[in-house]
Write a protein that holds these residues in place. Structure first.
Motif, PDB file in Angstrom:
ATOM      1  N   LEU A   1       0.849  -1.191   0.000  1.00 43.58           N
ATOM      2  CA  LEU A   1       0.000   0.000   0.000  1.00 43.58           C
ATOM      3  C   LEU A   1       0.888   1.245   0.000  1.00 43.58           C
ATOM      4  CD1 LEU A   1      -2.721  -1.120   2.493  1.00 43.58           C
ATOM      5  CD2 LEU A   1      -2.862  -0.977   0.024  1.00 43.58           C
ATOM      6  N   PRO A   2       0.404   2.303  -0.626  1.00 43.66           N
ATOM      7  CA  PRO A   2       1.213   3.530  -0.631  1.00 43.66           C
ATOM      8  C   PRO A   2       1.460   4.005   0.797  1.00 43.66           C
ATOM      9  CG  PRO A   2      -0.710   3.726  -2.052  1.00 43.66           C
ATOM     10  CD  PRO A   2      -0.871   2.458  -1.278  1.00 43.66           C
TER      11      PRO A   2
ATOM     12  N   GLN B   1       3.093   9.505   1.022  1.00 46.69           N
ATOM     13  CA  GLN B   1       2.618   9.853  -0.312  1.00 46.69           C
ATOM     14  C   GLN B   1       1.283  10.587  -0.224  1.00 46.69           C
ATOM     15  OE1 GLN B   1       4.242   5.740  -1.739  1.00 46.69           O
ATOM     16  NE2 GLN B   1       2.648   6.495  -3.086  1.00 46.69           N
ATOM     17  N   LEU B   2       0.428  10.094   0.680  1.00 47.30           N
ATOM     18  CA  LEU B   2      -0.850  10.788   0.875  1.00 47.30           C
ATOM     19  C   LEU B   2      -0.579  12.225   1.304  1.00 47.30           C
ATOM     20  CD1 LEU B   2      -2.947   8.093   2.745  1.00 47.30           C
ATOM     21  CD2 LEU B   2      -3.093   8.759   0.355  1.00 47.30           C
TER      22      LEU B   2
ATOM     23  N   SER C   1     -11.345   5.692  -2.230  1.00 49.71           N
ATOM     24  CA  SER C   1     -10.766   4.440  -2.668  1.00 49.71           C
ATOM     25  C   SER C   1     -10.782   3.478  -1.503  1.00 49.71           C
ATOM     26  CB  SER C   1      -9.337   4.640  -3.141  1.00 49.71           C
ATOM     27  OG  SER C   1      -8.708   3.387  -3.256  1.00 49.71           O
TER      28      SER C   1
ATOM     29  N   PHE D   1      -5.360   3.869  -1.560  1.00 54.00           N
ATOM     30  CA  PHE D   1      -4.618   4.828  -2.366  1.00 54.00           C
ATOM     31  C   PHE D   1      -5.615   5.810  -2.948  1.00 54.00           C
ATOM     32  CE2 PHE D   1      -5.628   1.106  -4.880  1.00 54.00           C
ATOM     33  CZ  PHE D   1      -6.240   1.636  -5.996  1.00 54.00           C
TER      34      PHE D   1
ATOM     35  N   ARG E   1      -4.799   9.911  -9.158  1.00 45.25           N
ATOM     36  CA  ARG E   1      -3.430  10.102  -8.702  1.00 45.25           C
ATOM     37  C   ARG E   1      -2.626  10.914  -9.712  1.00 45.25           C
ATOM     38  NH1 ARG E   1      -1.922   4.579  -8.990  1.00 45.25           N
ATOM     39  NH2 ARG E   1      -3.887   4.397 -10.120  1.00 45.25           N
TER      40      ARG E   1
ATOM     41  N   LEU F   1       3.807   9.942  -8.072  1.00 46.89           N
ATOM     42  CA  LEU F   1       3.855   8.501  -7.806  1.00 46.89           C
ATOM     43  C   LEU F   1       5.305   8.045  -7.633  1.00 46.89           C
ATOM     44  CD1 LEU F   1       1.185   7.128 -10.312  1.00 46.89           C
ATOM     45  CD2 LEU F   1       0.920   7.700  -7.897  1.00 46.89           C
TER      46      LEU F   1
ATOM     47  N   HIS G   1      -2.240  -2.187  -6.409  1.00 46.59           N
ATOM     48  CA  HIS G   1      -3.617  -1.684  -6.445  1.00 46.59           C
ATOM     49  C   HIS G   1      -4.666  -2.790  -6.550  1.00 46.59           C
ATOM     50  CE1 HIS G   1      -0.942   1.367  -8.450  1.00 46.59           C
ATOM     51  NE2 HIS G   1      -1.369   2.051  -7.409  1.00 46.59           N
TER      52      HIS G   1
END
Lengths: 235, 235
Positions: free
Chosen positions: B5-6, B10-11, B72, B76, B80, B85, B106
């Protein structure tokens, strides 16, 4: 259902004008030979752009070597210039659609890839499909409208997400969605990838239309001309 | 095998600097509360960027509403920004790889989409895979090397096709191929789409290596970090 192979005229785009005339005449001559129509063959050979029988052989060799160099067993060039691929709006205002890799056009079994351009204000129908779908936005701005509640009787009010050049998103299988070009001036250009082609699309008139009332549009707009006969609903 | 998972960082790219500091502090405060570490919670709440307990609640609400707006279920953001990314060369010189839609990242089951940039002179390995694959060239120039004789003991001398910006091509399933950036100056940027992810790749040292000697590279470079345990060869 027949396979939609690119027309010979599209292949012709790769030839010079003179070569194309020679190839056309050579094909006419061959067909005439097959039909044992010696007069017609003679006419195609000596009265058209080809002046000698040797030219027939030369033209055929040219055609053969051209076809071989394309190295595709499926009747289309292996590396294709997107600028030269057929595009159409398929009856939908503001759309330009190009199938880069398709089930009906190229024999794809698992993935299909489209390049689509939406003029300012244009949009997809509100729709769902039972396949995976990925978008890449190449140019422009717009919105994605997505209704993710799959347990309701109808999609309901969608969430709205801004989409923009160099963005990407995945539509969950069977989620009802719509893509809009909301820009006043610029085109919205996207790459669309779907699985399980050819795509079977259920279209909604609005977000309050019950799921069971959504209308199956199959074959979809750009697949229509590739079907000779009505197809069984395989869903 | 765990899902990649990201990272929360990143979020964080979607938040303003001030919001991110508040969210970080709020998370610290929550973790401290969970650990019954009241002193730490107190410190995170009053000594950091948050000045009052109310701010904690506000920050949490901000985080929650932000997370909800992303819509989502897989951890993620839905839409995007490709610029934000994660990208890496995954140990391969001259490569920049971004997974736009992936099996491991994903949860894609049927298609996987990559954005790859090859610096001048760099190339893929000589390889094959038992899946459909479509390329779209966005920028640059190069060559596709393709050996289509699947009946030989080894690939043999490949045919070479020029590839160029705004071209597209389909690699026939299991055909051995290689993509080169042959330009001296410009990058080659491509979108790559494969079916049946995650991809199982057989790598050849040269075009005369027997098919049965090709080495299975699975998980592939960018999937490696998402696997915790060795996987069974499912081919």
């Amino acid at each position: 259902m027949r396979r939609c192979l690119p027309k010979i005229s599209q292949l012709g785009a790769f030839l010079h004008e003179e070569e194309r005339l020679q190839v056309d005449a050579a094909i006419t001559a061959i067909l005439a030979l097959q039909q044992r129509d010696i007069h017609k063959m003679w006419a195609a050979t000596f009265l058209g752009p080809m002046k000698t029988f040797l030219s027939v052989l030369e033209s055929l060799e040219c055609l053969l070597s051209f076809a071989t160099s394309l190295e595709s067993s499926k009747g289309f060039p292996l590396v294709r210039n997107i600028n030269e691929l057929p595009q159409s709006n398929y009856g939908r205002e503001g759309l330009s659609h190009i199938t880069l890799a398709g089930s009906l056009l190229h024999g794809m079994k698992e993935i299909e890839v489209w390049l689509q351009t939406f003029s300012p204000g244009s949009r997809t129908p509100i729709h769902r499909h039972s396949c995976e779908e990925v978008f890449i936005v190449l140019k422009g701005n717009g919105t994605l409208h997505l209704a993710s509640d799959v347990h309701g009787r109808y999609p309901g009010h969608p969430k709205v997400f801004p989409i923009f050049a160099n963005s990407t998103f995945i539509i969950p299988v069977n989620d009802v969605h719509q893509v809009w070009n909301t820009d006043n001036n610029a085109d919205l250009q996207i790459v669309v990838i779907v699985s399980r082609p050819p795509v079977k699309v259920f279209i909604y008139e609005d977000w309050l239309m019950p799921h069971i009332a959504a209308r199956l549009k199959y074959p979809y707009y750009w697949d229509e001309e590739c079907f000779d006969t009505p197809v069984r609903d395989e869903l």
